[in-house]
Design a protein around this motif. Structure first.
Motif, PDB file in Angstrom:
ATOM      1  N   ALA A  73      96.498  45.383  14.913  1.00 26.68           N
ATOM      2  CA  ALA A  73      97.334  44.872  13.829  1.00 26.68           C
ATOM      3  C   ALA A  73      97.015  45.634  12.550  1.00 26.68           C
ATOM      4  N   GLU A  74      98.062  46.103  11.870  1.00 26.97           N
ATOM      5  CA  GLU A  74      97.901  46.831  10.609  1.00 26.97           C
ATOM      6  C   GLU A  74      98.945  46.327   9.618  1.00 26.97           C
ATOM      7  N   THR A  75      98.595  46.360   8.344  1.00 23.81           N
ATOM      8  CA  THR A  75      99.493  45.894   7.294  1.00 23.81           C
ATOM      9  C   THR A  75      99.709  46.998   6.261  1.00 23.81           C
ATOM     10  N   LYS A  76     100.970  47.141   5.836  1.00 26.89           N
ATOM     11  CA  LYS A  76     101.298  48.136   4.820  1.00 26.89           C
ATOM     12  C   LYS A  76     102.587  47.720   4.119  1.00 26.89           C
ATOM     13  N   SER A  77     102.729  48.163   2.864  1.00 23.15           N
ATOM     14  CA  SER A  77     103.960  47.919   2.125  1.00 23.15           C
ATOM     15  C   SER A  77     104.979  49.003   2.486  1.00 23.15           C
ATOM     16  N   VAL A  78     106.144  48.547   2.960  1.00 25.47           N
ATOM     17  CA  VAL A  78     107.202  49.480   3.348  1.00 25.47           C
ATOM     18  C   VAL A  78     108.496  49.070   2.645  1.00 25.47           C
ATOM     19  N   ASN A  79     108.996  49.949   1.805  1.00 26.14           N
ATOM     20  CA  ASN A  79     110.252  49.691   1.087  1.00 26.14           C
ATOM     21  C   ASN A  79     110.237  48.335   0.371  1.00 26.14           C
ATOM     22  N   GLY A  80     109.117  48.039  -0.283  1.00 22.54           N
ATOM     23  CA  GLY A  80     109.003  46.804  -1.055  1.00 22.54           C
ATOM     24  C   GLY A  80     108.674  45.580  -0.247  1.00 22.54           C
ATOM     25  N   ARG A  81     108.404  45.748   1.037  1.00 21.89           N
ATOM     26  CA  ARG A  81     108.076  44.611   1.896  1.00 21.89           C
ATOM     27  C   ARG A  81     106.653  44.786   2.433  1.00 21.89           C
ATOM     28  N   SER A  82     105.908  43.693   2.490  1.00 20.17           N
ATOM     29  CA  SER A  82     104.592  43.728   3.116  1.00 20.17           C
ATOM     30  C   SER A  82     104.787  43.505   4.613  1.00 20.17           C
ATOM     31  N   ILE A  83     104.502  44.541   5.402  1.00 20.63           N
ATOM     32  CA  ILE A  83     104.758  44.503   6.835  1.00 20.63           C
ATOM     33  C   ILE A  83     103.441  44.489   7.604  1.00 20.63           C
ATOM     34  N   THR A  84     103.275  43.506   8.471  1.00 21.51           N
ATOM     35  CA  THR A  84     102.162  43.501   9.421  1.00 21.51           C
ATOM     36  C   THR A  84     102.730  43.757  10.808  1.00 21.51           C
ATOM     37  N   LEU A  85     102.337  44.882  11.397  1.00 21.29           N
ATOM     38  CA  LEU A  85     102.788  45.227  12.740  1.00 21.29           C
ATOM     39  C   LEU A  85     101.669  44.944  13.737  1.00 21.29           C
ATOM     40  N   ILE A  86     102.006  44.278  14.807  1.00 21.71           N
ATOM     41  CA  ILE A  86     101.054  43.984  15.878  1.00 21.71           C
ATOM     42  C   ILE A  86     101.487  44.771  17.099  1.00 21.71           C
ATOM     43  N   ASP A  87     100.774  45.854  17.361  1.00 20.64           N
ATOM     44  CA  ASP A  87     101.067  46.701  18.510  1.00 20.64           C
ATOM     45  C   ASP A  87     100.336  46.137  19.724  1.00 20.64           C
ATOM     46  N   THR A  88     101.024  46.048  20.848  1.00 19.63           N
ATOM     47  CA  THR A  88     100.436  45.445  22.045  1.00 19.63           C
ATOM     48  C   THR A  88     100.311  46.478  23.153  1.00 19.63           C
ATOM     49  N   PRO A  89      99.365  46.284  24.061  1.00 15.08           N
ATOM     50  CA  PRO A  89      99.320  47.141  25.250  1.00 15.08           C
ATOM     51  C   PRO A  89     100.470  46.774  26.175  1.00 15.08           C
ATOM     52  N   GLY A  90     100.508  47.381  27.348  1.00 17.47           N
ATOM     53  CA  GLY A  90     101.605  47.105  28.278  1.00 17.47           C
ATOM     54  C   GLY A  90     101.432  45.767  28.950  1.00 17.47           C
ATOM     55  N   LEU A  91     101.483  44.697  28.155  1.00 15.78           N
ATOM     56  CA  LEU A  91     101.257  43.364  28.707  1.00 15.78           C
ATOM     57  C   LEU A  91     102.274  43.003  29.768  1.00 15.78           C
ATOM     58  N   PHE A  92     103.449  43.585  29.668  1.00 17.85           N
ATOM     59  CA  PHE A  92     104.540  43.150  30.531  1.00 17.85           C
ATOM     60  C   PHE A  92     104.923  44.208  31.548  1.00 17.85           C
ATOM     61  N   ASP A  93     104.017  45.154  31.807  1.00 19.91           N
ATOM     62  CA  ASP A  93     104.256  46.119  32.872  1.00 19.91           C
ATOM     63  C   ASP A  93     104.301  45.390  34.206  1.00 19.91           C
ATOM     64  N   THR A  94     105.118  45.889  35.119  1.00 15.16           N
ATOM     65  CA  THR A  94     105.253  45.226  36.412  1.00 15.16           C
ATOM     66  C   THR A  94     104.147  45.612  37.373  1.00 15.16           C
ATOM     67  N   GLY A  95     103.351  46.627  37.039  1.00 12.71           N
ATOM     68  CA  GLY A  95     102.356  47.107  37.989  1.00 12.71           C
ATOM     69  C   GLY A  95     100.991  46.472  37.871  1.00 12.71           C
ATOM     70  N   GLY A  96     100.707  45.722  36.814  1.00 14.55           N
ATOM     71  CA  GLY A  96      99.372  45.178  36.600  1.00 14.55           C
ATOM     72  C   GLY A  96      99.282  43.719  36.968  1.00 14.55           C
ATOM     73  N   PHE A  97      98.058  43.259  37.209  1.00 15.56           N
ATOM     74  CA  PHE A  97      97.852  41.844  37.453  1.00 15.56           C
ATOM     75  C   PHE A  97      97.834  41.116  36.118  1.00 15.56           C
ATOM     76  N   GLN A  98      98.505  39.980  36.071  1.00 15.30           N
ATOM     77  CA  GLN A  98      98.564  39.222  34.822  1.00 15.30           C
ATOM     78  C   GLN A  98      97.183  38.804  34.350  1.00 15.30           C
ATOM     79  N   ASP A  99      96.281  38.489  35.287  1.00 14.32           N
ATOM     80  CA  ASP A  99      94.956  38.024  34.887  1.00 14.32           C
ATOM     81  C   ASP A  99      94.159  39.120  34.196  1.00 14.32           C
ATOM     82  N   ASP A 100      94.410  40.382  34.558  1.00 11.47           N
ATOM     83  CA  ASP A 100      93.732  41.480  33.892  1.00 11.47           C
ATOM     84  C   ASP A 100      94.119  41.562  32.430  1.00 11.47           C
TER      85      ASP A 100
END
Length: 379
Positions: A73-100
């Motif tokens: 998660a990173e926060t920065k001001s973009v075009n007058g807006r305070s933006i917090t972006l939360i980048d995720t790993p491939g949580l929803f890939d079809t090849g991995g086990f959900q428990d992992d």
């Protein structure tokens, strides 16, 4: 002269209307925006986050092992807006086990609690296959389909968009994509993390233009929900845990700022939930092994019908089907045991989650037990 006066009044009226809209917007929509970026590995999530920020803040991984990629998660001001972006790993890939993925799901929830203002669902410009459809299904299962009302579809690899075509036209060519974008309120944009970095002659094929349009879409989402954010039961529970932890830290901390307290509370809650999840996993693993063993032993003592049913479910059916067979067979044989096991249904339900992951490992155990059965029951 009267016409000139009327024109001036119209302009003054438009100016006043615009000012009132700005005031209304500033009251309803907070300046801070929390945004989760979702999509399968390789879709371009981290690159999109860097494109929105206009600088490299997120690590771009060229491998496909999503377990090596942690949420950020990173926060920065973009075009007058305070933006917090939360980048995720491939949580929803079809090849991995959900428990992992559980620790990363927990991290995602703790980072965005009590809820994000918007979701960015990242897809590549290309064929919309069953794999992409499966990812969307998993996203809806994790957050609920209500999340699509807070979502924007963002396409990467914009250089693959045919010359002169806009992304809306591209979407209309696919029934699956068209249906998905409609569920997201018609919101879709396109960027190119490689070739559209510099100002283009075609304004549309410019990341700067597309990012501003994207942020405007997010503003409209927030306006449509009176500045509110998406939330659900899980996110509210996480937020309550964070607030309790904040209060505990506040009472024992010295000169920590509110931001420092918040970050420490999120970190503590994350660790506690991951630890709890790990203990639950071990408990279910032991529980499943004991239950499966009970079925085999009971079958040896009673009949071979149970053995056949469990074996078919174990190697041919899904995890829920196996759990159902186990429940039926355990319930059937429990009446012949003394003392009978208690709370069978609850125990088996608790064991459903890890079944899928350990099926291959359990095959070895099964073969050993079945060989024992053959030597005893049918020598």
């Amino acid at each position: 002269m009267n016409q000139t006066l009327d024109n001036n009044q119209d302009r003054d009226s438009d100016t006043l209307r615009g000012l009132l809209i700005q005031i209304h917007y500033s009251l309803l929509v907070p300046n801070s925006r929390k945004i989760i970026i979702l999509g399968k590995t390789g879709a371009g999530k981290s690159s999109l986050a860097n494109t929105i920020f206009g600088e490299t803040k997120f690590q771009i991984n060229n491998f496909t092992d999503c377990k090596m990629h942690c949420s950020q998660a990173e926060t920065k001001s973009v075009n007058g807006r305070s933006i917090t972006l939360i980048d995720t790993p491939g949580l929803f890939d079809t090849g991995g086990f959900q428990d992992d993925m559980k620790p990363e799901i927990v991290r995602c929830f703790t980072e965005c609690a009590p809820g994000p203002h918007a979701f960015l669902i990242v897809l590549k410009v290309g064929k919309f296959t069953e794999l992409e459809e499966a990812v969307i299904t998993k996203i809806c299962k994790c957050f609920s389909e209500e999340a699509l009302k807070y979502s924007v579809i963002v396409f990467t690899h914009g250089d693959q968009l045919p010359e002169g075509m806009k992304i809306e036209e591209y979407v209309d060519q696919s029934d699956g994509l068209s249906d998905l974008v409609k569920k997201c309120g018609g919101r879709c944009h396109v960027v190119d993390n490689k070739y559209w970095k510099k100002q283009q002659q075609d304004e549309y094929r410019s990341n700067r233009f597309q990012v501003e349009e994207l942020l405007n879409s997010i503003d409209k989402i927030m306006m449509g929900h009176n500045g509110g954010y998406y939330t659900n039961k899980k996110l509210r529970e996480v937020e309550r845990d964070i607030q309790k932890e904040e209060e505990r830290i506040r009472q024992s901390s010295g000169n920590m700022s509110q931001e420092e307290i918040r970050q420490q509370a999120k970190s503590n809650v994350f660790k506690k939930k991951v630890d709890k999840s790990s203990r639950t996993w071990n408990k279910c693993l032991v529980c499943f092994t004991v239950m499966a063993g009970l079925v085999v032993v009971s079958a040896v003592l009673i009949n071979s019908k149970s053995v056949k049913a469990v074996k078919e479910a174990l190697f041919k059916e899904s995890a829920p089907a196996l759990a159902t067979v186990l429940k039926e067979q355990i319930t059937e044989t429990a009446v012949n045991l003394s003392p009978p096991p208690c709370e069978i249904a609850e125990v088996v339900e608790e064991a459903i989650a890890p079944v899928k992951t350990i099926q291959k490992t359990f095959e070895v155990v099964w073969n050993k037990l079945h060989a024992l059965y053959e030597s005893l029951y049918n020598p």
